[in-house]
Design a protein around this motif. Structure first.
Motif, PDB file in Angstrom:
ATOM      1  N   TYR A   1      24.291   4.818   6.664  1.00  0.00           N
ATOM      2  CA  TYR A   1      23.645   3.722   5.944  1.00  0.00           C
ATOM      3  C   TYR A   1      23.805   3.890   4.440  1.00  0.00           C
ATOM      4  CZ  TYR A   1      20.097   0.513   4.234  1.00  0.00           C
ATOM      5  OH  TYR A   1      19.459  -0.489   3.560  1.00  0.00           O
ATOM      6  N   GLU A   2      23.634   5.118   3.959  1.00  0.00           N
ATOM      7  CA  GLU A   2      23.766   5.368   2.518  1.00  0.00           C
ATOM      8  C   GLU A   2      25.167   5.032   2.021  1.00  0.00           C
ATOM      9  OE1 GLU A   2      20.547   8.927   1.612  1.00  0.00           O
ATOM     10  OE2 GLU A   2      22.529   9.465   2.388  1.00  0.00           O
ATOM     11  N   GLN A   3      26.148   5.179   2.889  1.00  0.00           N
ATOM     12  CA  GLN A   3      27.530   4.915   2.490  1.00  0.00           C
ATOM     13  C   GLN A   3      27.936   3.455   2.693  1.00  0.00           C
ATOM     14  OE1 GLN A   3      29.813   7.725   4.770  1.00  0.00           O
ATOM     15  NE2 GLN A   3      29.262   9.466   3.457  1.00  0.00           N
ATOM     16  N   LYS A   4      27.403   2.835   3.755  1.00  0.00           N
ATOM     17  CA  LYS A   4      27.913   1.510   4.123  1.00  0.00           C
ATOM     18  C   LYS A   4      26.836   0.456   4.352  1.00  0.00           C
ATOM     19  CE  LYS A   4      31.880   3.657   6.450  1.00  0.00           C
ATOM     20  NZ  LYS A   4      32.618   3.786   7.734  1.00  0.00           N
ATOM     21  N   GLY A   5      25.559   0.799   4.186  1.00  0.00           N
ATOM     22  CA  GLY A   5      24.503  -0.166   4.447  1.00  0.00           C
ATOM     23  C   GLY A   5      24.604  -1.387   3.551  1.00  0.00           C
TER      24      GLY A   5
ATOM     25  N   ARG B   1      18.742  -1.893  -2.131  1.00  0.00           N
ATOM     26  CA  ARG B   1      17.349  -2.301  -2.220  1.00  0.00           C
ATOM     27  C   ARG B   1      16.408  -1.095  -2.180  1.00  0.00           C
ATOM     28  NH1 ARG B   1      15.257  -6.179   2.429  1.00  0.00           N
ATOM     29  NH2 ARG B   1      17.002  -7.406   1.585  1.00  0.00           N
ATOM     30  N   TYR B   2      16.816  -0.059  -1.459  1.00  0.00           N
ATOM     31  CA  TYR B   2      15.941   1.096  -1.261  1.00  0.00           C
ATOM     32  C   TYR B   2      16.299   2.266  -2.168  1.00  0.00           C
ATOM     33  CZ  TYR B   2      14.841  -1.697   2.805  1.00  0.00           C
ATOM     34  OH  TYR B   2      14.477  -2.739   3.616  1.00  0.00           O
ATOM     35  N   GLY B   3      17.568   2.450  -2.443  1.00  0.00           N
ATOM     36  CA  GLY B   3      18.000   3.474  -3.369  1.00  0.00           C
ATOM     37  C   GLY B   3      17.429   4.846  -3.060  1.00  0.00           C
ATOM     38  N   ALA B   4      16.846   5.480  -4.064  1.00  0.00           N
ATOM     39  CA  ALA B   4      16.334   6.840  -3.920  1.00  0.00           C
ATOM     40  C   ALA B   4      15.089   6.914  -3.041  1.00  0.00           C
ATOM     41  CB  ALA B   4      16.021   7.424  -5.302  1.00  0.00           C
ATOM     42  N   GLN B   5      14.485   5.761  -2.759  1.00  0.00           N
ATOM     43  CA  GLN B   5      13.275   5.732  -1.937  1.00  0.00           C
ATOM     44  C   GLN B   5      13.571   5.490  -0.457  1.00  0.00           C
ATOM     45  OE1 GLN B   5      10.210   6.465  -3.225  1.00  0.00           O
ATOM     46  NE2 GLN B   5      11.463   6.936  -5.034  1.00  0.00           N
TER      47      GLN B   5
END
Length: 408
Positions: free
Chosen positions: A43-47, A52-56
């Motif tokens: 998800y971090e790579q292709k979401g 919208r969520y970033g570091a959170q």
């Protein structure tokens, strides 16, 4: 069949299936955590909406999926597990193929594609250079295929990074073992401890002890690695049991079992804490019980605070640690660590810093000491806190009385 044979047959059957059940639970937990890590990385790579969520992101996952009982720290550990152990991808792929339950549509196909990338990644990353060889053991496959056979000097060959198969990792190490191994950043060093842990059937406590004693570094300096290895194996604690595989926080959360099942209070400690709880509540100084064996997560390890009160007049937490035995400075340091954690993570707006009470008792004496978190002025404690809390003398008298009661 004689009666002794009957008993032996029943016991053997029980031990066998207990081990089978424990390994099945541990295997499922380990695979689940690896898959969670995989999904997070994907998800971090292709979401599509990852920005919208970033570091959170991890905090949001933990909040939205309370059924997981995984904090952001736990999720970070799952992600790290996936990144450090790509070889488990094949185990996951096989598991999904053989599992009739559909986790979600096309999940098997998804992991087939991921596994192809993993295979290529392993091929690229695990090229062993001359300085990544360690001439202290038999081949890894020989070592992990047997248990405690003596090492033959003629069988010395290099250990390779990542050479412990995913199947060996999943089948022989609990996730608590893996969490300890993930604290080791160096791939080669981590592989060394994987091999030794599986070969020696170490408990988590033994693994941590060997890491902290710099076993890897000592092996590199040893003139006779075989002798050191034999000494290490002879000095290790009792090997891990089936119960050890699942009697930990990770497994109990995974199975949604009550936390009380893993609390570690002896009979003496339990009686003392029961009466201490009554003693403080009856004093009427604002003590409100918040919990016994309060679990906290510091770094990647869980700890348990014996008793936690909230003092409504002082507006602060009061942490109590009871030690049955001789006083050590490590006990005081541990309580200070808990206080600093509560100060940073558990203190609400308007609260005062937490206070700790360390109670130490043995057959000869009772000791009570107050502890304060880092940064608190001693004078502030005396002027603000001490007037509302029982004195050290009162606590010591209580402990002495309880000891006499336990002995009578």
């Amino acid at each position: 069949m004689k009666f002794n044979h009957l008993l032996n047959s029943i016991e053997t059957t029980h031990v066998h299936f207990q081990e089978v059940a424990a390994k099945a639970i541990n295997r499922s937990l380990t695979i689940r955590n690896w898959m969670i890590g995989c999904y997070i990385v994907e998800y971090e790579q292709k979401g599509v909406d990852r920005a919208r969520y970033g570091a959170q992101l991890l905090e949001q996952i933990s909040k939205e999926l309370p059924v997981l009982k995984l904090s952001a720290t736990n999720l970070r550990l799952c992600r790290q597990f996936y990144q450090y152990y790509p070889q488990i991808g094949q185990v996951v792929s096989d598991e999904l193929k053989n599992n009739p339950i559909q986790i979600r549509q096309s999940v098997t196909d998804k992991f087939e594609k991921i596994n192809m990338r993993i295979h290529q990644s392993v091929t690229d990353e695990l090229q062993i250079t001359e300085n990544q060889q360690y001439t202290i053991r038999q081949t890894v496959s020989d070592e992990l295929g047997t248990s405690n056979n003596p090492i033959s000097p003629s069988a010395i060959t290099p250990i390779e990074i990542g050479s412990v198969s995913g199947k060996k990792i999943v089948n022989n190490l609990s996730f608590t073992h893996i969490a300890s191994l993930l604290t080791i950043e160096d791939d080669f060093k981590r592989t060394f401890y994987e091999v030794e842990c599986i070969k020696g059937n170490w408990s988590v406590r033994e693994l941590k002890r060997q890491i902290n004693s710099l076993y890897f570094e000592r092996m590199g300096l040893a003139k006779d690695p075989h002798k050191l290895s034999r000494l290490i194996q002879q000095s290790t604690e009792s090997p891990v049991t089936p119960a050890d595989l699942i009697k930990n926080v990770y497994s109990f959360e995974f199975l949604d079992l009550p936390q009380k099942a893993i609390e570690k209070e002896s009979t003496v400690e339990q009686k003392l804490l029961d009466h201490l709880q009554e003693f403080l509540l009856e004093m009427g100084h604002g003590f409100c019980l918040e919990g016994r064996q309060k679990r906290i997560l510091i770094g990647q390890e869980y700890y348990f605070v014996d008793v936690v009160f909230y003092h409504r007049i002082l507006k602060c937490h009061v942490l109590i640690e009871l030690k049955v035995g001789d006083f050590t400075y490590a006990d005081a340091g541990q309580l200070t660590t808990y206080l600093n954690y509560f100060k940073a993570k558990m203190t609400a707006p308007g609260d005062n810093p937490p206070i700790g009470i360390l109670l130490v008792t043995n057959k000869d004496e009772a000791l009570a000491e107050y502890a304060i978190p880092s940064g608190m002025d001693q004078q502030m404690f005396i002027s603000t806190y001490a007037v509302q809390l029982p004195t050290k003398e009162q606590l010591q008298q209580f402990l002495a009385g309880e000891l006499r009661r336990c002995e009578s």
